[in-house]
Design an enzyme around this catalytic site. Structure first.
Site, mmCIF file in Angstrom:
data_model
loop_
_atom_site.group_PDB
_atom_site.id
_atom_site.type_symbol
_atom_site.label_atom_id
_atom_site.label_comp_id
_atom_site.label_asym_id
_atom_site.label_seq_id
_atom_site.Cartn_x
_atom_site.Cartn_y
_atom_site.Cartn_z
ATOM 1 C CG HIS A 134 2.314 1.806 -2.387
ATOM 2 N ND1 HIS A 134 3.139 0.817 -1.902
ATOM 3 C CD2 HIS A 134 1.385 1.156 -3.160
ATOM 4 C CE1 HIS A 134 2.722 -0.360 -2.350
ATOM 5 N NE2 HIS A 134 1.670 -0.183 -3.107
ATOM 6 C CG HIS A 192 -3.043 -0.567 -2.345
ATOM 7 N ND1 HIS A 192 -2.944 -1.837 -1.823
ATOM 8 C CD2 HIS A 192 -1.997 -0.433 -3.196
ATOM 9 C CE1 HIS A 192 -1.877 -2.437 -2.334
ATOM 10 N NE2 HIS A 192 -1.275 -1.610 -3.179
ATOM 11 C CD GLU A 193 -1.598 2.511 -5.797
ATOM 12 O OE1 GLU A 193 -0.424 2.810 -5.537
ATOM 13 O OE2 GLU A 193 -1.914 1.415 -6.290
ATOM 14 C CG HIS A 212 6.515 2.826 3.124
ATOM 15 N ND1 HIS A 212 6.561 1.518 2.697
ATOM 16 C CD2 HIS A 212 7.571 2.969 3.964
ATOM 17 C CE1 HIS A 212 7.604 0.916 3.259
ATOM 18 N NE2 HIS A 212 8.235 1.780 4.027
#
Length: 596
Positions: A391, A387-388, A394
């Site tokens: 980010h 998940h991190e 991105h």
């Protein structure tokens, strides 16, 4: 019991390399002083923003200041978060915060001054080729114009700002400081403390009596405060109506969607499409009832474990390997950056004394992103890593492709990349799971993400919409009215297999998100967009990957809805939500097969 290591005892390879931002404290101090000097130049432009040259120059100066400030601010905070007890970095974060306020004040004249220009001049600036780098900024300023008031009125509204925080602040005090729950009996007949923090753990307890006792105790406690909390929530709704009226928005909902330029249909489509998909949630409730082996399913059974705790130890090294393998569909370019993050110390891995809890990805333009973890050797921590890093990558691709001003993406887009990574990892794990228990454990984990992130958050979003519409129609929001709306929504969402306990009608009183109005829908849209992306990537391959990487490189260079649309996910249509629902249906089918 093992004690946490001090920060100085943590191996360097498990810490992030903050020297990539500033080689040392001296370099930070020099940059800080240089920025204080640079800030003084802003005053030269005040009252003179009447033509393209001056506007271009002030925007360039604003970017230079903001970029430098961001690096100072992030560096101070990352150092503070790795050890919150360190007085040097406590002082540094205070300095950075103070400078942040000073910079905001110094730059605050730019937008109002440009806004005061006549419409035709503003249009000419937008079309001016010399200002091409700032076209989107100028379009945004023009879009705001309709809702910006005169200088005097704006000054008055700014003074009302503190008052407007009152409902949220009062709720926080009632909820966090004054609310005291009774003790309850645990599975061994021992009296134990019930708190906000322990409530979910009690709801996850395999012992049904413990779950029921915790559930009843919590909502009886809120029931005793129902008049006060209803008044607080009502005050928040009235505050929203006041701002919508003075800023000339057709409704409160449209005011909150305006910031990200989100059409109203995105919100209403989400609710309508979830309504058409409620039979799937009802089917999952039926399956939950069967797996728990109960005659009646109650609201306090929603978090109960469906499979015996499957013991799965995943070390950090194994987690990295599985995340990398799970993200292979995104191609070599993506994987190379992921490996760079793993190998070049972007990540602060383990817990240490004084380290901030939780996990996040953060960084400053011009340096790579950083990720804070508190890794435990379990499934949840592996998904957190995926998940991190979603980010982080991105931000990396946006920063690499765009200038500072356009690289920052909105909150509406923020959860898409992180959740796409989770969806791809889940697909990979399910495909290689041979043990039926392991597979069931994964499917349950995934199904509950759909239930909590899509269905539950949409139900919250619908509650907010109904409450505001009733208030806008002149109806009063009594505790009875709020409880009745909330109870009916629970009945509708959970369906005939669920015995909807009356106590749940008080749940509206404990949701802090209702004081950050019309925000929760972003969890559901983000999750749906991510599920749609992962489905397209797995089914189409390269063309979908190219579109997705295009999305990652778009930052905030256009309106969120346009960025997603270009990448193949149109959130103004029901399709992405329907695609997400087809994935949910597939999960339920796999679970049903395993329970036959």
């Amino acid at each position: 019991m093992s004690t946490l290591p001090k920060r100085s005892q943590v191996k360097a390879e498990n810490t992030w390399k903050l020297e990539d931002m500033f080689p040392d404290q001296k370099a930070w101090d020099q940059s800080y002083e240089a920025l204080k000097e640079l800030k003084k130049k802003v005053a030269d432009y005040e009252g003179k923003l009447n033509g393209p040259e001056k506007i271009k120059a002030v925007f360039a100066l604003e970017d230079e200041i903001s970029e430098s400030l961001e690096r100072l601010y992030v560096y101070a905070h990352l150092n503070h978060d790795q050890d919150t007890t360190n007085p040097t970095y406590q002082a540094l974060t205070q300095k950075a915060k103070k400078l942040n306020v000073e910079v905001s004040e110094a730059l605050s004249f730019i937008t109002p001054e440009i806004l005061s220009l006549p419409e035709n001049e503003l249009d000419a600036l937008i079309e001016n080729p010399d200002l091409a780098d700032y076209k989107f900024t100028l379009q945004e300023i023009k879009r705001e114009k309709a809702h910006v008031l005169s200088k005097t009125e704006e000054a008055l509204l700014a003074q009302v700002g503190n008052l407007s925080q009152a409902p949220q602040h009062i709720f926080g005090m009632i909820n966090n400081a004054d609310m005291k729950f009774p003790k309850i009996e645990d599975e061994n007949g021992k009296e134990v403390e019930l708190t906000h923090g322990s409530y979910i753990q009690f709801l996850e307890n395999p012992n049904r009596d413990v779950r029921r006792r915790a559930f009843k105790a919590v909502y009886e406690t809120y029931g005793k405060q129902k008049n006060t909390i209803a008044a607080t929530l009502s005050a928040n709704v009235n505050k929203n109506m006041f701002y919508a009226k003075v800023r000339k928005y057709p409704s409160v909902l449209e005011m909150f969607l305006y910031g990200d330029n989100i059409p109203k249909e995105v919100y209403t489509n989400l609710i309508d499409t979830i309504h058409e998909s409620l039979p799937l949630l009802h089917r999952y409730m039926k399956l939950r009832k069967k797996l728990l082996g109960v005659d009646e399913l109650h609201m306090y059974d929603l978090f109960a474990p469906l499979v015996e705790e499957y013991k799965w130890d995943i070390s950090y090294e194994e987690a990295k390997k599985m995340v990398e393998e799970g993200l292979e569909p995104l191609g070599e370019n993506y994987l190379n950056v992921l490996r760079e993050g793993f190998n070049q110390r972007w990540i602060d891995v383990y817990e240490n004394e004084g380290k901030r809890t939780g996990a996040y990805s953060w960084g400053a333009y011009g340096t790579h992103p950083y990720v804070l973890l508190n890794h435990k050797d379990n499934l949840n921590s592996m998904f957190t890593l995926a998940h991190e890093m979603g980010h982080a990558l991105h931000s990396y691709f946006s920063d690499e492709a765009l200038k500072y001003r356009d690289a920052q993406y909105t909150i509406f887009l923020a959860e898409v990349a992180s959740t796409t990574n989770e969806a791809l990892l889940m697909d990979y794990l399910l495909k290689r799971a041979t043990d039926p228990k392991q597979k069931m454990y994964l499917l349950t984990y995934y199904a509950d993400q759909f239930r909590t992130t899509v269905f539950r958050q949409t139900m919250f979003a619908e509650f907010e919409k109904i409450v505001h519409e009733r208030a806008e129609a002149g109806e009063s929001l009594t505790p009875q009215e709020l409880s009745s709306i909330y109870y009916d929504l629970n009945v509708k969402y959970h369906g005939p297999e669920m015995n909807v306990d009356r106590d749940i009608e008080m749940e509206w009183a404990r949701i802090p998100h209702f004081y950050t109005s019309f925000y929760v829908y972003k969890y559901a849209t983000g999750f749906s967009a991510a599920t749609s992306f992962s489905k397209q990537i797995l089914e189409e391959g390269q063309p979908a990957v190219d579109r997705y990487l295009g999305f990652l490189k778009s930052g905030g260079s256009d309106y969120s809805i346009n960025i997603l649309r270009k990448a193949g996910v149109d959130m103004s249509s029901p399709e992405p939500i329907r695609e997400a629902m087809s994935v949910f249906e597939d999960i339920i089918e796999q679970m049903e097969k395993l329970t036959k």
